[in-house]
Design an enzyme around this catalytic site. Sequence first.
Site, PDB file in Angstrom:
ATOM      1  N   ASP A   1      41.253  20.310  40.279  1.00 63.00           N
ATOM      2  CA  ASP A   1      41.199  20.769  41.673  1.00 63.00           C
ATOM      3  C   ASP A   1      41.843  19.721  42.574  1.00 63.00           C
ATOM      4  O   ASP A   1      42.196  18.625  42.124  1.00 63.00           O
ATOM      5  CB  ASP A   1      39.732  20.988  42.051  1.00 63.00           C
ATOM      6  CG  ASP A   1      39.562  21.756  43.359  1.00 63.00           C
ATOM      7  OD1 ASP A   1      40.527  22.379  43.830  1.00 63.00           O
ATOM      8  OD2 ASP A   1      38.436  21.738  43.894  1.00 63.00           O
TER       9      ASP A   1
ATOM     10  N   GLU B   1      47.056  19.416  45.089  1.00 60.23           N
ATOM     11  CA  GLU B   1      48.306  19.730  45.809  1.00 60.23           C
ATOM     12  C   GLU B   1      49.243  18.518  45.975  1.00 60.23           C
ATOM     13  O   GLU B   1      50.458  18.758  46.011  1.00 60.23           O
ATOM     14  CB  GLU B   1      47.977  20.323  47.188  1.00 60.23           C
ATOM     15  CG  GLU B   1      47.365  21.695  47.131  1.00 60.23           C
ATOM     16  CD  GLU B   1      45.904  21.666  46.656  1.00 60.23           C
ATOM     17  OE1 GLU B   1      45.477  22.619  45.995  1.00 60.23           O
ATOM     18  OE2 GLU B   1      45.217  20.668  46.935  1.00 60.23           O
TER      19      GLU B   1
ATOM     20  N   ASP C   1      40.171  28.723  48.340  1.00 61.11           N
ATOM     21  CA  ASP C   1      38.979  28.810  49.179  1.00 61.11           C
ATOM     22  C   ASP C   1      39.011  30.037  50.089  1.00 61.11           C
ATOM     23  O   ASP C   1      39.223  29.936  51.309  1.00 61.11           O
ATOM     24  CB  ASP C   1      38.846  27.538  50.012  1.00 61.11           C
ATOM     25  CG  ASP C   1      38.653  26.310  49.137  1.00 61.11           C
ATOM     26  OD1 ASP C   1      38.279  26.467  47.965  1.00 61.11           O
ATOM     27  OD2 ASP C   1      38.894  25.185  49.631  1.00 61.11           O
TER      28      ASP C   1
END
Length: 855
Positions: free
Chosen positions: A498, A501, A578
């Site tokens: 997670d 990015e 999300d």
Amino acid sequence: MRRLPALWVLLVVAPMACGDVGVDIDLTGRWQFIAGDDPSWSQTPPPGLEPIKTGIEWEKAGHPGHDGYGWYFRRVRLSPKTRQMDVLRLNLGQIDDSDETYFNGQKIGATGQMEPGEGSSWNVERVYDIPNDILRQDNLIAVRVADHKGKGGMHSGAPSIVGYRIEPIPTTGFAIDGQTSVFFPEGTGLEKLPPSLALVRDIREASAGEPLPDQWKLNPRFARHGRRHEVVIPVDLGRIDLYGGGEVGGPLLRDGTAIKLWNTDNFAYRKDSGSRLYQSHPWVMGVREDGSAFGVIFDSTWKAELDLESRIRFRADGPTFPVIIFERESPQAVMRALGEWTGTMELPPLWALGFQQCRYSYYPDSRVREVADEFRRRQIPCDVIWLDIDYMDGFRVFTFDPKHFPDPAATNGYLHKLGFKSVWMIDPGVKVDRDYAVYKTGTRLDVWVKNRRGETFTGDVWPGACVFPDFTIPRTRKWWASQYKGFMALGVDGVWNDMNEPAVFDGPGATMPMTNIHRGGDGLPRGPHLQYHNVYGMLMVRASLKGIKAANPDKRPFLLTRSNFLGGQRYAATWTGDNTPTWEHLRLSIPMSLTLGLSGQPFSGPDIGGFANHGEMDVELWKHWIALGAFYPFSRAHAVGQDNQDKEPWSFGPEAERVGRTALERRYRLLPYLYTLFHEASATGMPIMRPVFFADPSDLSLRDEEQAFLLGRDLLAIPRWAENPELPSGVWRTISVLDGDAEQDDYQLELRQKAGSIIPLGPIVQSTAGYKADPLTLLVCLDEAGEARGVLYQDAYKGYGYQDGQFLMARFHASRDGEGRVVIEVDDEAGALSVAKGDIIVKVVSEPDVKAEIR
């Protein structure tokens, strides 16, 4: 938002006859201000607006203390050949939370790209390219800035215009196989290109290809805009429909849209209305009126935009790049070509197809056990419990909280005894801590990303100050992979990468500065973060997968990632980040999952029930969402925060629990069919969840349907909340996969089986531990000719024996015999395993009372 009167700024831009493109010029005094609709002239800027000066970039605009909303102009550069420009660029900095911008009365707030500024997090630079058809011929550019509160105007800003002249570049192209061609700017040496991170085929080896066929339809045009490069492919959007672009909010049909390829931590999809999310897929598929199709890969990792508003236009901030185009007879054939060129997902273990339960976070380990016990007590099927970051010791990756997770091996053992698997999160940020082994070894090996001064870059994430592995360096990838050996030895079954990015809380645009340096190696060149940002997550999961496989060489891995890039399906499954517990995001989840499938990533799904905190969950929404969620390729419920609402299937009362149990029992009943589809995806790249126009690509009425969808070729799923969905023609019979009337409520999706098909079903189980499709049920839906066909793939559901022939691929054929019975035969059987015919139940959907037998 209402378009209320706002301050308008007219910049009088006079063309110049000398100098080079992009020179700085003095625009002092060239201002015309019009308040609302009542023109009034001023030769100097009003108070609070600084005059423009040659060669100076003003950083005074947009102080946090200023009361107001809008955009300020950030920088001044102007092309001397303004009248010849195809595009004028405005470089704008955001003030507070403005959400609309108008140019000459046309809203363009949804176009352009985000560029992080150098200031604090509220100071963000946004770049808009304004097409000539919006510009006024007399070079007066009207700029209206409005905000969500109806306030307007510019507040303490230094105005600027950046203009670039489009410089066409001659194009070279060659054919590879008559249906696939490669294009690149003339003079570009393909042999000098770095290895492609998206492709598994090397176009450099095909650089001596054949001439383009005479009938070749699509011919890209390359151009340069200063340091940026673009490709334009003219298409008639009245006769061609466009799809793809990867993970993005918005409609399935991408005609008239524009997206930003800049992987972004986008909580609740608030930034740019979801047009810029966690992944980048520089890819477009076009479908013509006759059902023939084409696909386009833009092989650039740099920050880019994909504009499909009137044609196909791809613009990247870096050097020029090749373009690969497939021409095929159908969209299905295009998907197979995409799989051939970018690779396909690995066949996952069967447990990864089961239902999965997560929250941020199950904490401490006793809570993990409680949730697992409750699933089994309530007889609700579930295969996986997920562990978010709170299991770690101070959010240090590859560690465990000694107080609340003192024995992770025992926790995993407990789950395994109940038939559960576990997935644990690992982020890329490594806490700066001299006593922390991961930080110490990484520092000794010099594996961290550097800033532009060559110093180790640090940024805040969950643990506080963190350093970040530079996955372009071979030794970094080897070191990172090695971290998984001890981690997986504790009984960890799957891994969740997670925040990759990468998300950096105190970084510009909530990520690294674009000027950070990645040092490269093994063919990857040294380059700025602007070049490697979009593939940071992909490089991370590639290294993670290698480490997971090395730790458990006899087990099929499961790896989930938030950030990825075109071709990243080779390394990890994904979810859509999300989302929120809203009807909007429930509906949006279908086109998002379909678009990911059409972009090469078949193993995806959203958080069932929505993740982000958005008030109390509406119970009706939950019941509809869990009913739909049972049919996503990746089926996981998730919730945010210890103190927020629970989202286990029993959290909303007895009726919601019954709805959830029924939905999940339907999924588990369909596992033989789903597993067969996953095998097809791993072999060919075909999506698992497919748009309904795949049933008939020439039926134009199906092109924008995004409520109903297909699972594979033969199963049509229609949500109960769908309003007037466009459905494929032909015979599709409504089916039940459970006994009795359990499916006949107001929430379960309607399932329809295509005439002429056979769908395999298995038993209802609480998990896939020790799974056997015994008994196997064949749902037979005869066509008008009284025939049906279907496929079943089986193996050990784990491990790699299937690669050595330990599998079964059976093709069934059903037909009527002379006495009116339906007879099912195995037309073809491949692999070392065989069909146990005596254990098969046959149900004829089209004629429930007819006798059937298998031979």
